[in-house]
Structure formats: C-alpha cells, structure tokens
Design a protein around this motif. Structure first.
Motif, PDB file in Angstrom:
ATOM      1  N   TYR A 158      50.701  50.204 -46.796  1.00 22.21           N
ATOM      2  CA  TYR A 158      51.453  50.245 -45.540  1.00 22.21           C
ATOM      3  C   TYR A 158      52.093  51.612 -45.371  1.00 22.21           C
ATOM      4  CZ  TYR A 158      54.894  49.158 -41.953  1.00 22.21           C
ATOM      5  OH  TYR A 158      55.644  49.158 -40.814  1.00 22.21           O
ATOM      6  N   ASP A 159      51.969  52.169 -44.171  1.00 31.18           N
ATOM      7  CA  ASP A 159      52.591  53.449 -43.852  1.00 31.18           C
ATOM      8  C   ASP A 159      53.312  53.300 -42.521  1.00 31.18           C
ATOM      9  OD1 ASP A 159      53.364  56.052 -43.428  1.00 31.18           O
ATOM     10  OD2 ASP A 159      51.339  56.899 -43.568  1.00 31.18           O
ATOM     11  N   SER A 160      54.625  53.479 -42.535  1.00 33.28           N
ATOM     12  CA  SER A 160      55.411  53.294 -41.312  1.00 33.28           C
ATOM     13  C   SER A 160      55.128  54.367 -40.273  1.00 33.28           C
ATOM     14  CB  SER A 160      56.903  53.264 -41.643  1.00 33.28           C
ATOM     15  OG  SER A 160      57.290  54.489 -42.230  1.00 33.28           O
ATOM     16  N   ASN A 161      54.466  55.457 -40.671  1.00 35.57           N
ATOM     17  CA  ASN A 161      54.152  56.531 -39.724  1.00 35.57           C
ATOM     18  C   ASN A 161      52.888  56.245 -38.907  1.00 35.57           C
ATOM     19  OD1 ASN A 161      56.362  58.046 -40.645  1.00 35.57           O
ATOM     20  ND2 ASN A 161      55.147  58.798 -42.363  1.00 35.57           N
ATOM     21  N   ILE A 162      52.121  55.280 -39.334  1.00 38.73           N
ATOM     22  CA  ILE A 162      50.903  54.901 -38.611  1.00 38.73           C
ATOM     23  C   ILE A 162      51.277  53.825 -37.594  1.00 38.73           C
ATOM     24  CG2 ILE A 162      48.605  53.865 -38.831  1.00 38.73           C
ATOM     25  CD1 ILE A 162      48.469  55.016 -41.639  1.00 38.73           C
ATOM     26  N   PRO A 163      50.803  53.939 -36.362  1.00 41.13           N
ATOM     27  CA  PRO A 163      51.113  52.906 -35.362  1.00 41.13           C
ATOM     28  C   PRO A 163      50.659  51.519 -35.819  1.00 41.13           C
ATOM     29  CG  PRO A 163      50.058  54.797 -34.325  1.00 41.13           C
ATOM     30  CD  PRO A 163      50.002  55.025 -35.804  1.00 41.13           C
ATOM     31  N   LEU A 164      51.423  50.523 -35.414  1.00 40.71           N
ATOM     32  CA  LEU A 164      51.199  49.151 -35.868  1.00 40.71           C
ATOM     33  C   LEU A 164      49.793  48.652 -35.540  1.00 40.71           C
ATOM     34  CD1 LEU A 164      52.435  46.668 -37.209  1.00 40.71           C
ATOM     35  CD2 LEU A 164      53.246  45.967 -34.962  1.00 40.71           C
ATOM     36  N   ASP A 165      49.302  48.914 -34.327  1.00 43.06           N
ATOM     37  CA  ASP A 165      47.971  48.403 -33.972  1.00 43.06           C
ATOM     38  C   ASP A 165      46.873  49.040 -34.822  1.00 43.06           C
ATOM     39  OD1 ASP A 165      49.309  50.233 -32.351  1.00 43.06           O
ATOM     40  OD2 ASP A 165      47.794  50.183 -30.784  1.00 43.06           O
ATOM     41  N   GLU A 166      47.053  50.298 -35.257  1.00 45.44           N
ATOM     42  CA  GLU A 166      46.074  50.935 -36.148  1.00 45.44           C
ATOM     43  C   GLU A 166      46.120  50.293 -37.531  1.00 45.44           C
ATOM     44  OE1 GLU A 166      45.781  55.204 -36.578  1.00 45.44           O
ATOM     45  OE2 GLU A 166      46.426  55.435 -34.497  1.00 45.44           O
ATOM     46  N   LEU A 167      47.326  50.039 -38.024  1.00 51.89           N
ATOM     47  CA  LEU A 167      47.474  49.411 -39.341  1.00 51.89           C
ATOM     48  C   LEU A 167      46.827  48.037 -39.373  1.00 51.89           C
ATOM     49  CD1 LEU A 167      51.110  50.131 -40.535  1.00 51.89           C
ATOM     50  CD2 LEU A 167      49.015  50.649 -41.755  1.00 51.89           C
ATOM     51  N   VAL A 168      47.075  47.248 -38.347  1.00 50.98           N
ATOM     52  CA  VAL A 168      46.556  45.879 -38.288  1.00 50.98           C
ATOM     53  C   VAL A 168      45.036  45.877 -38.228  1.00 50.98           C
ATOM     54  CG1 VAL A 168      46.477  43.830 -36.817  1.00 50.98           C
ATOM     55  CG2 VAL A 168      48.656  44.920 -37.318  1.00 50.98           C
ATOM     56  N   SER A 169      44.453  46.904 -37.623  1.00 52.78           N
ATOM     57  CA  SER A 169      43.001  46.926 -37.448  1.00 52.78           C
ATOM     58  C   SER A 169      42.251  47.560 -38.622  1.00 52.78           C
ATOM     59  CB  SER A 169      42.650  47.663 -36.151  1.00 52.78           C
ATOM     60  OG  SER A 169      43.060  49.014 -36.237  1.00 52.78           O
ATOM     61  N   ILE A 170      42.940  47.927 -39.701  1.00 54.28           N
ATOM     62  CA  ILE A 170      42.287  48.515 -40.863  1.00 54.28           C
ATOM     63  C   ILE A 170      41.255  47.530 -41.427  1.00 54.28           C
ATOM     64  CG2 ILE A 170      42.628  49.182 -43.283  1.00 54.28           C
ATOM     65  CD1 ILE A 170      45.287  50.373 -42.513  1.00 54.28           C
ATOM     66  N   ARG A 171      40.026  48.019 -41.628  1.00 57.53           N
ATOM     67  CA  ARG A 171      38.978  47.207 -42.242  1.00 57.53           C
ATOM     68  C   ARG A 171      38.304  48.048 -43.311  1.00 57.53           C
ATOM     69  NH1 ARG A 171      41.662  44.175 -40.009  1.00 57.53           N
ATOM     70  NH2 ARG A 171      41.132  42.553 -38.555  1.00 57.53           N
ATOM     71  N   PRO A 172      37.997  47.554 -44.467  1.00 56.91           N
ATOM     72  CA  PRO A 172      38.335  46.231 -44.931  1.00 56.91           C
ATOM     73  C   PRO A 172      39.844  46.104 -45.164  1.00 56.91           C
ATOM     74  CG  PRO A 172      37.392  47.477 -46.737  1.00 56.91           C
ATOM     75  CD  PRO A 172      37.301  48.338 -45.502  1.00 56.91           C
ATOM     76  N   VAL A 173      40.326  44.901 -45.078  1.00 61.36           N
ATOM     77  CA  VAL A 173      41.748  44.633 -45.238  1.00 61.36           C
ATOM     78  C   VAL A 173      42.137  44.972 -46.681  1.00 61.36           C
ATOM     79  CG1 VAL A 173      43.498  42.829 -45.162  1.00 61.36           C
ATOM     80  CG2 VAL A 173      41.680  42.855 -43.479  1.00 61.36           C
ATOM     81  N   PRO A 174      43.258  45.659 -46.874  1.00 58.67           N
ATOM     82  CA  PRO A 174      43.667  46.060 -48.225  1.00 58.67           C
ATOM     83  C   PRO A 174      43.909  44.879 -49.156  1.00 58.67           C
ATOM     84  CG  PRO A 174      44.986  47.163 -46.549  1.00 58.67           C
ATOM     85  CD  PRO A 174      44.160  46.143 -45.854  1.00 58.67           C
ATOM     86  N   GLN A 175      43.684  45.131 -50.436  1.00 56.64           N
ATOM     87  CA  GLN A 175      44.028  44.205 -51.521  1.00 56.64           C
ATOM     88  C   GLN A 175      43.404  42.817 -51.381  1.00 56.64           C
ATOM     89  OE1 GLN A 175      46.112  45.109 -54.176  1.00 56.64           O
ATOM     90  NE2 GLN A 175      46.184  47.183 -53.382  1.00 56.64           N
ATOM     91  N   LYS A 176      42.271  42.722 -50.726  1.00 55.15           N
ATOM     92  CA  LYS A 176      41.556  41.445 -50.567  1.00 55.15           C
ATOM     93  C   LYS A 176      42.385  40.386 -49.837  1.00 55.15           C
ATOM     94  CE  LYS A 176      38.894  42.225 -54.729  1.00 55.15           C
ATOM     95  NZ  LYS A 176      38.587  41.760 -56.068  1.00 55.15           N
ATOM     96  N   LEU A 177      43.282  40.824 -48.970  1.00 53.77           N
ATOM     97  CA  LEU A 177      44.057  39.875 -48.163  1.00 53.77           C
ATOM     98  C   LEU A 177      43.206  39.418 -46.994  1.00 53.77           C
ATOM     99  CD1 LEU A 177      47.446  41.806 -47.992  1.00 53.77           C
ATOM    100  CD2 LEU A 177      46.932  39.827 -49.397  1.00 53.77           C
ATOM    101  N   THR A 178      43.576  38.309 -46.399  1.00 51.63           N
ATOM    102  CA  THR A 178      42.891  37.902 -45.175  1.00 51.63           C
ATOM    103  C   THR A 178      43.448  38.731 -44.023  1.00 51.63           C
ATOM    104  OG1 THR A 178      44.501  36.181 -44.655  1.00 51.63           O
ATOM    105  CG2 THR A 178      42.621  35.537 -46.028  1.00 51.63           C
ATOM    106  N   PRO A 179      42.687  38.930 -42.959  1.00 55.39           N
ATOM    107  CA  PRO A 179      43.202  39.710 -41.822  1.00 55.39           C
ATOM    108  C   PRO A 179      44.483  39.118 -41.233  1.00 55.39           C
ATOM    109  CG  PRO A 179      40.835  39.434 -41.626  1.00 55.39           C
ATOM    110  CD  PRO A 179      41.268  38.595 -42.789  1.00 55.39           C
ATOM    111  N   GLU A 180      44.596  37.789 -41.227  1.00 62.82           N
ATOM    112  CA  GLU A 180      45.790  37.144 -40.667  1.00 62.82           C
ATOM    113  C   GLU A 180      47.035  37.460 -41.500  1.00 62.82           C
ATOM    114  OE1 GLU A 180      42.978  35.328 -41.530  1.00 62.82           O
ATOM    115  OE2 GLU A 180      42.130  35.337 -39.511  1.00 62.82           O
ATOM    116  N   VAL A 181      46.889  37.405 -42.818  1.00 57.53           N
ATOM    117  CA  VAL A 181      48.018  37.697 -43.711  1.00 57.53           C
ATOM    118  C   VAL A 181      48.405  39.171 -43.599  1.00 57.53           C
ATOM    119  CG1 VAL A 181      48.751  37.808 -46.126  1.00 57.53           C
ATOM    120  CG2 VAL A 181      47.523  35.808 -45.285  1.00 57.53           C
ATOM    121  N   TRP A 182      47.408  40.052 -43.579  1.00 57.67           N
ATOM    122  CA  TRP A 182      47.686  41.490 -43.446  1.00 57.67           C
ATOM    123  C   TRP A 182      48.433  41.778 -42.144  1.00 57.67           C
ATOM    124  CZ3 TRP A 182      48.737  45.734 -45.635  1.00 57.67           C
ATOM    125  CH2 TRP A 182      48.581  46.964 -45.002  1.00 57.67           C
ATOM    126  N   GLU A 183      48.008  41.144 -41.056  1.00 60.47           N
ATOM    127  CA  GLU A 183      48.675  41.349 -39.764  1.00 60.47           C
ATOM    128  C   GLU A 183      50.115  40.846 -39.817  1.00 60.47           C
ATOM    129  OE1 GLU A 183      48.091  40.251 -35.042  1.00 60.47           O
ATOM    130  OE2 GLU A 183      46.454  39.867 -36.448  1.00 60.47           O
TER     131      GLU A 183
END
Length: 182
Positions: A116-141
């Motif tokens: 997680y980086d607070s300097n990156i806009p939220l919509d860009e962070l949420v759309s990161i693929r593949p989702v970090p640390q093998k989390l589900t996209p819903e949990v990451w969001e």
C-alpha cells in the motif's frame, strides 16, 4: 558479478509443512507455566504453526479489519486446526487466540508496508493486478479503502512508532521458556 545484480536467497514464508502433515494420532504436547503461557522446545513450533493459521486468508480473512470482530465460527475453526496438531487443554485457548490475533495483525501490517502506498490514487491501488499477497480483489479493495480513510491516524501512529527506543532481542525463545531454562 556486482552485489546489486546478485539474486538474494530468501527463506520465504514459514509454512510448517511437517506439522500440517502430521498424522491425526500424532499430536505435539505443549507445556504451559502457571500463568498459562506455553514454554519449552515445542513453543516455537506452536508459535510458527499458529502464524500459518493466522495467515490463512480463507479461514481468517483480512476483510474483517479488526480481530475482535472476527466471527466466532471462524475463530472456532482456527482453534480446531491448532488442537488437531497440538495437545492443548481448553483452558489455554485464550492465550493461543491472543498469539493468533497478534500474528494476524502482523500479517495485515506486512501487507500494508509492502503493497500500500498512500501517494498512489485509491482507484489505481484498487485496480492493481495481480492482487498483492494472494488476497482476493474484494479484500484488497476493502483494505485499501480502510487504509485510505484512516490515513491521518496512520501518520500519527507512524510518528509515535519512530519515538520507540528499545526492541525485543530474544529471538524465537519466549520469556516463559527462558524462565523454565534457568
């Protein structure tokens, strides 16, 4: 070859394959002191195993955002997984669940620090693929939204953490094990 170009050998995450693969009849016996804390040679194995259970996103997902709000059914399932491999009386459940909660929070903190980086806009962070640390996209969001809304508190906590002086230097050995040794 330059040092910066070398591939570092990393041990990777603890998975405790040998303990997970134990026969149901072979359980490890854990010793507890008068305060109900585990100690002895099996204590580090127990602590590492509890950590693997805490990092199981299917069993104890990070989508709950607070350990205290984790559903009882999930906590009971996690307890059953631990007692399937270790001989632990029910009266020591609270201590083991505290260990598990601490491991679960460390896992969440590690994910935030690495991904997680607070300097990156939220919509860009949420759309990161593949989702970090093998989390589900819903949990990451959900985590990204949670961390984004609590950014002010996070900055205060970071400043307070920088003020800390001493650190733990015992390694894998816990204090009850040292008390027993001496």
């Amino acid at each position: 070859m330059l040092t910066s170009q070398r591939q570092q050998n990393r041990r990777g995450r603890t998975v405790m394959r040998d303990v997970h693969a134990l026969d149901p009849d072979d359980v490890l016996v854990v010793q507890f002191n008068e305060r109900g804390q585990p100690y002895g040679d099996i204590q580090p194995v127990l602590a590492n195993f509890v950590g693997t259970i805490a990092r199981n996103g299917n069993l104890l997902p990070l989508s709950f955002l607070d350990w205290r709000k984790m559903p009882k059914k999930r906590l009971n399932d996690a307890w059953r997984k631990v007692t399937a491999r270790f001989d632990i009386p029910d009266r020591h459940r609270d201590v083991i669940m505290q260990m598990m909660g601490a491991a679960w929070r460390r896992w969440r903190t590690e994910i935030k620090a690495k991904s997680y980086d607070s300097n990156i806009p939220l919509d860009e962070l949420v759309s990161i693929r593949p989702v970090p640390q093998k989390l589900t996209p819903e949990v990451w969001e959900a985590l990204c939204h949670y961390w984004n809304t609590n950014e002010k508190i996070s900055k205060i906590n970071q400043e307070n953490a920088k003020k800390k002086r001493g650190s733990h230097a015992l390694g894998r050995t816990n204090i009850p094990s040292l008390e027993h040794k001496f």
